[in-house]
Design a protein around this motif. Structure first.
Motif, short mmCIF file in Angstrom:
data_model
loop_
_atom_site.label_atom_id
_atom_site.label_comp_id
_atom_site.label_asym_id
_atom_site.label_seq_id
_atom_site.Cartn_x
_atom_site.Cartn_y
_atom_site.Cartn_z
N ALA A 85 7.62 11.59 35.57
CA ALA A 85 6.58 11.05 36.12
C ALA A 85 7.31 11.40 37.96
O ALA A 85 6.46 10.76 38.20
CB ALA A 85 8.22 9.42 36.21
N GLN A 86 8.44 12.40 38.01
CA GLN A 86 8.19 12.89 39.71
C GLN A 86 7.03 13.88 39.75
O GLN A 86 6.89 13.62 40.87
CB GLN A 86 9.52 12.80 39.60
CG GLN A 86 10.82 12.24 40.41
CD GLN A 86 12.02 13.04 39.96
OE1 GLN A 86 12.65 13.62 39.08
NE2 GLN A 86 13.04 12.39 40.53
N MET A 87 6.99 14.35 38.51
CA MET A 87 5.87 15.55 39.09
C MET A 87 4.86 15.72 39.62
O MET A 87 4.14 16.39 40.38
CB MET A 87 6.05 16.64 37.87
CG MET A 87 6.90 17.11 37.55
SD MET A 87 7.37 18.85 38.40
CE MET A 87 6.06 20.25 38.37
N ALA A 91 4.01 17.61 43.15
CA ALA A 91 2.25 18.48 43.43
C ALA A 91 1.96 18.27 44.50
O ALA A 91 1.48 18.67 45.31
CB ALA A 91 2.28 18.49 41.75
N GLN A 92 1.52 17.11 44.35
CA GLN A 92 1.04 16.35 45.48
C GLN A 92 1.53 16.69 46.56
O GLN A 92 0.28 16.92 48.04
CB GLN A 92 0.03 15.12 45.36
CG GLN A 92 -0.46 14.50 44.32
CD GLN A 92 -0.52 12.59 44.12
OE1 GLN A 92 -0.01 12.20 45.02
NE2 GLN A 92 -1.59 12.60 42.96
N GLU A 328 9.68 26.63 40.74
CA GLU A 328 9.83 25.57 39.62
C GLU A 328 9.34 26.44 38.37
O GLU A 328 8.55 27.14 38.65
CB GLU A 328 8.63 25.06 40.55
CG GLU A 328 8.56 23.75 39.52
CD GLU A 328 7.90 22.72 40.51
OE1 GLU A 328 6.45 22.46 40.27
OE2 GLU A 328 8.36 22.34 41.47
N MET A 329 10.03 26.42 37.03
CA MET A 329 9.68 26.22 35.77
C MET A 329 9.35 25.13 34.75
O MET A 329 9.45 24.09 34.21
CB MET A 329 10.88 26.82 35.20
CG MET A 329 11.35 28.50 35.82
SD MET A 329 12.42 28.94 35.28
CE MET A 329 12.87 30.68 36.38
N PRO A 330 7.63 24.93 34.05
CA PRO A 330 7.64 23.92 33.72
C PRO A 330 8.17 24.40 31.71
O PRO A 330 8.31 25.86 31.98
CB PRO A 330 5.90 23.92 33.53
CG PRO A 330 5.99 25.94 33.70
CD PRO A 330 6.75 25.94 34.84
N ALA A 336 9.76 19.79 34.60
CA ALA A 336 10.00 20.96 35.11
C ALA A 336 11.83 21.02 35.65
O ALA A 336 12.05 20.46 35.92
CB ALA A 336 9.02 21.72 36.29
N VAL A 337 12.35 22.42 35.37
CA VAL A 337 12.69 22.69 36.32
C VAL A 337 12.81 23.25 37.04
O VAL A 337 12.01 24.70 37.06
CB VAL A 337 13.98 23.44 35.12
CG1 VAL A 337 13.66 24.53 35.18
CG2 VAL A 337 15.42 23.85 36.00
N ARG A 338 13.74 24.06 38.06
CA ARG A 338 13.40 24.29 39.61
C ARG A 338 14.66 24.22 39.86
O ARG A 338 15.39 23.98 40.63
CB ARG A 338 13.27 23.01 40.85
CG ARG A 338 12.91 23.91 42.15
CD ARG A 338 12.34 23.14 43.48
NE ARG A 338 10.80 22.12 42.79
CZ ARG A 338 10.37 21.32 43.56
NH1 ARG A 338 11.52 20.69 44.90
NH2 ARG A 338 8.83 21.10 43.39
N LEU A 339 14.62 26.15 39.51
CA LEU A 339 16.57 26.92 39.37
C LEU A 339 16.11 27.77 40.33
O LEU A 339 15.12 28.49 41.31
CB LEU A 339 16.03 27.62 38.17
CG LEU A 339 17.08 28.54 37.52
CD1 LEU A 339 18.12 27.11 37.01
CD2 LEU A 339 16.93 29.28 36.23
N THR A 340 16.92 28.02 40.57
CA THR A 340 17.79 29.25 41.91
C THR A 340 17.31 30.00 41.80
O THR A 340 18.57 30.43 40.43
CB THR A 340 18.91 28.60 42.35
OG1 THR A 340 18.46 27.56 43.36
CG2 THR A 340 19.53 29.68 43.54
#
Length: 528
Positions: A85-87, A91-92, A328-330, A336-340
């Motif tokens: 829902a957030q992606m 992305a926009q 960012e990893m889909p 997705a996960v935004r991973l350090t």
């Protein structure tokens, strides 16, 4: 909904995030590899048990979200999960555009009220005006439903070139009509303002680093240079970051060939160094970077590059202190996960990342600590890590361990205790109030020049008093009388924005902006 076998691949794929978070499986020693395999097997069994034995129906998505978020919270405050829902909105925002009808609007008294159509956008071309109410999108009713934003946006957005028929009520003419609109690409600006602060000083405000930011910056700087800009103020206050590459592109325009912009280092110790190239757009003029406690990540990298290379002056208050790199990893289902994956280091080698040892809540509540210890009001209250000293290109001492410390300190605006009023005067509350005034009395403002508008607000207490009543009805009690001129000034600026342009609004704000005034005063002293 009970978990079905069809959901298991999605759930298992989500739990495979554990492998990503704990490292590369193939490079682990045998003992660690076995432990990781055992942990993943344990999670898979848990899902099977829930599927076959749990007493109540379970929402599969909620289990995935809860599990992934719980894992990421154990790592660092900036490794996050972004659900489906957030992606789209994320992305926009980072892409810098969307396909829609091109309006700024409020949900006002349960209807879609147009603040202003975006210049050159589909709605402006179709004749939509400020104050119009959009009643229907095709045959779908938009008013009287308390629609959530995602439902509303889904009706107004669509494919590029697609058609939409709007039913519009124009209050000023008391008429209802239909208008046909062709959806088009609408920009989401990351450069809020690009104006001259004085005869030879340009001011550019960047709200985030999106895909389009460098192009916006480049276009703005070219125009301002033609207007005579010899000095440049880049405002990064409240800029939480974004794409590092775009901040690097801007730094490249300001730094001479061969200077280091940023270093990154991953868990394996690999260091990547990014250098400036020749032919930057603004390698010679004076540069000032404005920062505050909400300046973070890519913004801090730009500020750090300027400071460490002695290229310009950092003005404001200590920045947030985020020096972690995310990728960012889909996850295959739209989430997705935004991973350090690495750490940032400024050219001098300092890390600006604050400690997050006390957990995410304490980490993000740092503003309260700074307020309480007086750091927002006095430079000597900033806690400096004496053990983390570094040298700039010309040998000045700078410090690591928690944000960028400015070269020129500017305290929080207003006297201690009056900050709330000034924050309110720059908030959406003022914008909403002004919209209501225009909506109810639009004819009173028709044909006014900018000068006439400003005199109208300044020379009467009508709108000042109305604003006081508006705040009181909203439950806000603030010391307006003590700051009457200030309140009137910000009201005038917002009226000017909604009736004229963003440019006029920022030109007015800059005249009262303490950091900008500090820069201009600093420049005048240098010329003496």
């Amino acid at each position: 909904m009970k978990i079905k076998k069809a959901y298991l691949p999605i759930l298992l794929a989500a739990f495979m995030v554990v492998g990503l978070l704990l490292g590369s499986f193939l490079n682990f020693p045998e003992s660690k590899r076995s432990a990781l395999y055992s942990n993943k097997t344990k999670l898979n069994k848990l899902i099977d048990f829930i599927d076959s034995e749990y007493v109540d129906d379970v929402d599969a998505d909620s289990i995935v979200d809860l599990t992934v978020n719980s894992i990421l919270e154990k790592l660092d405050p900036h490794s996050v999960y972004i659900d489906r829902a957030q992606m789209e909105s994320v992305a926009q925002s980072m892409r810098g555009d969307f396909v829609g009808i091109g309006i700024n609007f409020y949900m006002y008294k349960d209807s879609v009220a147009v603040i202003k159509p975006i210049p050159g956008g589909p709605s402006a071309k179709a004749g939509i005006k400020s104050g119009d109410r959009i009643l229907y999108a095709d045959n779908y009713q938009l008013y009287g439903k308390n629609l959530p934003n995602d439902s509303l946006f889904s009706k107004l957005k669509g494919e590029e070139g697609s058609k939409l028929t709007l039913t519009v009520y124009r209050k000023s003419e008391d008429k209802e009509f239909k208008v046909n609109i062709t959806r088009d690409v609408v920009p989401i600006q990351s450069v809020d303002a690009a104006v001259m602060a004085d005869d030879n000083t340009a001011y550019i405000k960047i709200n985030r680093f999106a895909e389009t930011t460098y192009k916006e910056f480049e276009t703005a700087l070219k125009l301002l240079k033609k207007e005579g800009a010899d000095n440049l103020i880049i405002d990064l206050r409240d800029n939480g970051g974004g794409y590092l590459e775009k901040a690097v592109d801007i730094a490249d325009d300001l730094l001479e060939d061969g200077l280091v912009i940023v270093k990154t280092k991953n868990k394996k110790g690999r260091e990547d160094i990014t250098y400036a190239h020749d032919d930057g757009m603004f390698e010679k003029g004076k540069v000032y970077i404005l920062i505050n406690e909400n300046t973070a990540s890519a913004s801090e990298i730009l500020a750090g590059a300027i400071q460490d290379n002695d290229r310009g002056t950092i003005v404001g208050r200590r920045s947030f202190g985020k020096g972690l790199v995310q990728r960012e990893m889909p996850l295959g289902d739209g989430s997705a996960v935004r991973l350090t994956v690495a750490r940032y280091y400024t050219p001098s080698g300092r890390s600006i990342q604050r400690s997050y040892a006390d957990g995410g809540e304490a980490y993000f509540d740092d503003f309260a600590k700074r307020y309480e210890n007086g750091e927002l009001y006095a430079a000597d209250s900033i806690k400096i890590a004496d053990t983390l000293k570094y040298k700039t290109l010309r040998g000045r001492t700078v410090y690591g361990g928690g944000g960028i410390i400015p070269d020129v300190f500017v305290p929080l605006e207003g006297e201690h205790g009056d900050e709330a009023l000034l924050m309110v005067m720059k908030s959406g509350i003022v914008s909403y109030f002004v919209f209501e005034q225009l909506d109810n009395h639009r004819k009173d403002f028709e044909g006014l020049t900018l000068d006439a508008l400003q005199e109208k607000i300044k020379n009467s207490d009508k709108y000042y008093n109305a604003f006081g009543e508006y705040l009181a009805n909203s439950g806000l009690v603030l010391p307006l009388e003590k700051h009457k001129d200030e309140v009137k000034y910000y009201l005038t600026a917002e009226f000017s924005r909604q009736l004229f342009s963003e440019k006029v609004y920022y030109q007015m704000l800059l005249k009262r902006d303490t950091m900008v005034k500090k820069v201009l005063e600093y420049e005048r002293q240098l010329k003496k």
